[in-house]
Design a protein around this motif. Structure first.
Motif, mmCIF file in Angstrom:
data_model
loop_
_atom_site.group_PDB
_atom_site.id
_atom_site.type_symbol
_atom_site.label_atom_id
_atom_site.label_comp_id
_atom_site.label_asym_id
_atom_site.label_seq_id
_atom_site.Cartn_x
_atom_site.Cartn_y
_atom_site.Cartn_z
ATOM 1 N N LEU A 20 -42.688 14.769 52.379
ATOM 2 C CA LEU A 20 -41.494 15.002 53.129
ATOM 3 C C LEU A 20 -41.395 15.607 54.339
ATOM 4 O O LEU A 20 -40.908 15.278 55.342
ATOM 5 N N ALA A 21 -42.046 16.795 54.278
ATOM 6 C CA ALA A 21 -42.061 17.731 55.764
ATOM 7 C C ALA A 21 -42.645 17.000 56.817
ATOM 8 O O ALA A 21 -42.183 17.053 57.874
ATOM 9 N N LEU A 73 -40.176 14.479 57.617
ATOM 10 C CA LEU A 73 -39.008 15.377 58.524
ATOM 11 C C LEU A 73 -39.531 15.684 60.114
ATOM 12 O O LEU A 73 -38.713 15.403 60.962
ATOM 13 N N ILE A 117 -43.139 6.284 68.360
ATOM 14 C CA ILE A 117 -43.361 7.408 69.173
ATOM 15 C C ILE A 117 -44.816 7.381 69.163
ATOM 16 O O ILE A 117 -45.743 6.832 68.199
ATOM 17 N N LEU A 176 -35.709 8.357 53.364
ATOM 18 C CA LEU A 176 -35.478 9.545 53.764
ATOM 19 C C LEU A 176 -33.802 9.832 53.881
ATOM 20 O O LEU A 176 -33.525 10.989 53.719
ATOM 21 N N SER A 199 -39.448 12.305 62.025
ATOM 22 C CA SER A 199 -37.985 12.176 62.446
ATOM 23 C C SER A 199 -37.375 12.838 63.660
ATOM 24 O O SER A 199 -36.750 12.302 64.484
ATOM 25 N N LYS A 200 -37.733 14.171 63.485
ATOM 26 C CA LYS A 200 -37.331 15.141 64.577
ATOM 27 C C LYS A 200 -38.127 14.702 66.081
ATOM 28 O O LYS A 200 -37.435 14.735 67.163
ATOM 29 N N LYS A 201 -39.117 13.976 65.733
ATOM 30 C CA LYS A 201 -39.621 13.481 66.969
ATOM 31 C C LYS A 201 -39.161 12.212 67.505
ATOM 32 O O LYS A 201 -39.570 11.577 68.422
ATOM 33 N N GLY A 202 -38.355 11.752 66.695
ATOM 34 C CA GLY A 202 -37.662 10.277 67.109
ATOM 35 C C GLY A 202 -38.050 8.992 66.398
ATOM 36 O O GLY A 202 -37.555 7.714 66.708
ATOM 37 N N LEU A 205 -37.327 7.748 63.994
ATOM 38 C CA LEU A 205 -36.420 6.784 63.265
ATOM 39 C C LEU A 205 -35.741 5.871 64.139
ATOM 40 O O LEU A 205 -35.236 4.811 63.744
ATOM 41 N N LEU A 206 -35.937 6.338 65.345
ATOM 42 C CA LEU A 206 -35.227 5.356 66.421
ATOM 43 C C LEU A 206 -36.092 4.372 67.306
ATOM 44 O O LEU A 206 -35.985 3.591 67.641
ATOM 45 N N SER A 207 -37.355 4.951 67.539
ATOM 46 C CA SER A 207 -38.281 4.156 68.275
ATOM 47 C C SER A 207 -39.715 4.634 68.177
ATOM 48 O O SER A 207 -39.877 5.704 67.426
#
Lengths: 216, 216
Positions: A6-7, A10, A22, A74, A13-16, A18-20
Motif C-alpha cells: 500500500l505504501a 501511495l 510516470i 486504492l 499515486s503521489k507521483k501521478g 493514477l493520471l498518466s
DNA sequence: ATTACTAACTTACGAGTAT
DNA sequence: TATACTCGTAAGTTAGTAA
C-alpha cells in the motif's frame, strides 16, 4: 493488492501514476521507501501480475501507470477510511425491542435516582424501561457523545453507581433518555430507554418491533 | 503500523475501536479476515507492543481500544489517500524558465503545423517556444486534462507526429498554448509554451524566472 | 546507467497443543 | 470455551551479480 504494497502504491499515486504514465527507477523508489532495489523490482512485477499497474521496464528505467483495477483498489481503501473518519457521528441508531433484564427497572424504582432524573430532565420516570437490541458498533458511536451524568450514592447497605444518560427522540416523536449504568451487566448490544411515559404503549411496540433513536 | 495489519485495523475501526473498548475473540476476527486464530492473536499482541491499541485478554475474549497513536496512524493513511483522491485537479502549475532543446522551435517553423495552429487557436505562431521546468507529477496532472490535438502528417521525406495542446494563461495575463509532441525527447519535467507573441519579452522573463501556468 | 535472477537469510504463518 | 506458545514450513527480503 497486497496490503504490504500500500505504501508503495501511495507513493506512486503521489507521483501521478493514477493520471498518466510516470517514469522512474527501482533505485529511487528503493531510497524513498526503505526497501531494497531488488524488492521494489519484485513488488512492481507483482503489481503488474496482479493487474494493478501497467509496466514497461527498460535499461533506462520503468514507465508505469495504474490500471482501472489498481485505481479501484486504492480508492476502496480510501472510501473505507473516509467512512470511518468522516462519518458524521451518526447520532442515531436502530434498535429492536426485546425483553429487558430488569436492570433498568430496578434503577427507575430507586428514589435517589428518581429525584436526580426529575432534577435533570424535568419529569417523573415511568417505572420500567424499554430495552433495545442494537448494533454494538453503532451503540459505541451513539454513546461516544458526552453523556449527562446521574451520580452514584451510598446507603448504609450498599453503593449505587452512576448512570450515563443521553436525551433522545424515539421514532422522531417521543422524547426519552437512553441510559447506561457505569457498571452494567448489559451486553454491548443492548441499550435502555426511560421516559415519563410507557414507551411500549405510546408507540404501540411489541417485541421485535424496530425503532429509531436519535440523540438530542 | 505494519501495513500488513491495515485491513485488521480497518476492521477494528468499523467495530468501533476508535471510539470505545470493544470485546471480541481472536477466532471471530480470524474468520472475518482469513487469517488463522494464532495469527490474529500474534497481530493483536504486535499492535499492543507497538502502542497502537490497548488490549486486555482473558479466557472470555479480548477487550481492546485504539490508543491515540493508533488513531493517528490510521488517520494519516486516510489523509494521504484523501489528498490523492479528493484533490481538486489543480489545473495550474509553476514553471521555471529554461533554455529549450529547440524541439518546439523546430515544430513552430513547419508550415503544416503553423496552419493547424492558426485554424485551431486563431493566431500566427511566434517562432520559438518558452521552455518551462516543472514538477513532473504536477505536469502529469496538468496534461491529464483532455488535449486539443494537432494532427500528424507525412511528406515524401518523413513522418511528422501529432501534438497535444492545452490552451492556458501565463501569470493570469497572457494567453498561450502548452504543447507536448506525441513523440518527444523531452524529459518529464519540461513543458513548452507557444503563443502569438514573444512570451519572454512580453512577460520580461529571464532564465530561472518562475511563471504560473493555468489551464483554460 | 538500468532491471532482475539466484541464493542465502529473515520473517510470517498456522497446525498442534498447553493453559 | 478462550488465548497464546512451539516449531516446521512458506513467503518475503536483499546482497551479489548477470545482462
Amino acid at each position: 493488492m497486497k496490503e504490504e504494497n500500500l505504501a508503495l502504491c501511495l507513493l506512486l499515486s503521489k507521483k501521478g501514476a493514477l493520471l498518466s504514465k510516470i517514469k522512474l527507477s527501482t533505485f529511487s523508489l528503493a531510497r524513498q521507501t526503505g526497501f531494497s532495489q531488488q524488492s521494489i523490482s519484485r513488488k512492481l512485477r507483482e503489481l503488474e501480475t496482479d493487474g494493478l499497474i501497467e509496466r514497461a521496464a527498460s535499461t533506462s528505467g520503468i514507465e508505469l501507470i495504474f490500471t482501472q483495477k489498481g485505481k479501484n483498489e486504492l480508492e476502496s481503501f480510501y472510501l473505507e477510511l473516509k467512512d470511518i473518519f468522516s462519518k458524521k457521528k451518526s447520532q442515531s441508531l436502530k434498535g429492536k425491542v426485546v425483553d429487558g433484564l430488569g436492570e433498568g427497572s430496578y434503577y427507575t424504582a430507586i428514589p435517589q435516582y428518581k429525584e436526580q432524573f426529575k432534577k435533570l430532565f424535568g419529569f417523573d420516570l415511568f417505572p420500567g424501561t424499554l430495552n433495545l437490541e442494537v448494533d454494538p458498533a453503532q451503540r459505541n458511536i451513539f454513546t461516544s457523545a458526552p453523556p449527562i451524568q446521574i451520580e452514584g450514592f451510598k446507603t448504609a447497605q450498599r453503593t449505587f453507581g452512576g448512570i450515563n444518560c443521553w436525551p433522545c427522540k424515539v421514532n422522531s416523536k417521543v422524547s426519552a433518555v437512553a441510559i447506561l449504568p457505569h457498571r452494567t451487566n448489559h451486553p454491548a448490544n443492548i441499550i435502555e430507554l426511560v421516559a415519563p411515559i410507557n414507551l411500549r404503549k405510546k408507540l404501540s411496540l411489541e417485541n421485535k418491533s424496530v425503532v429509531e433513536v436519535k440523540l438530542q
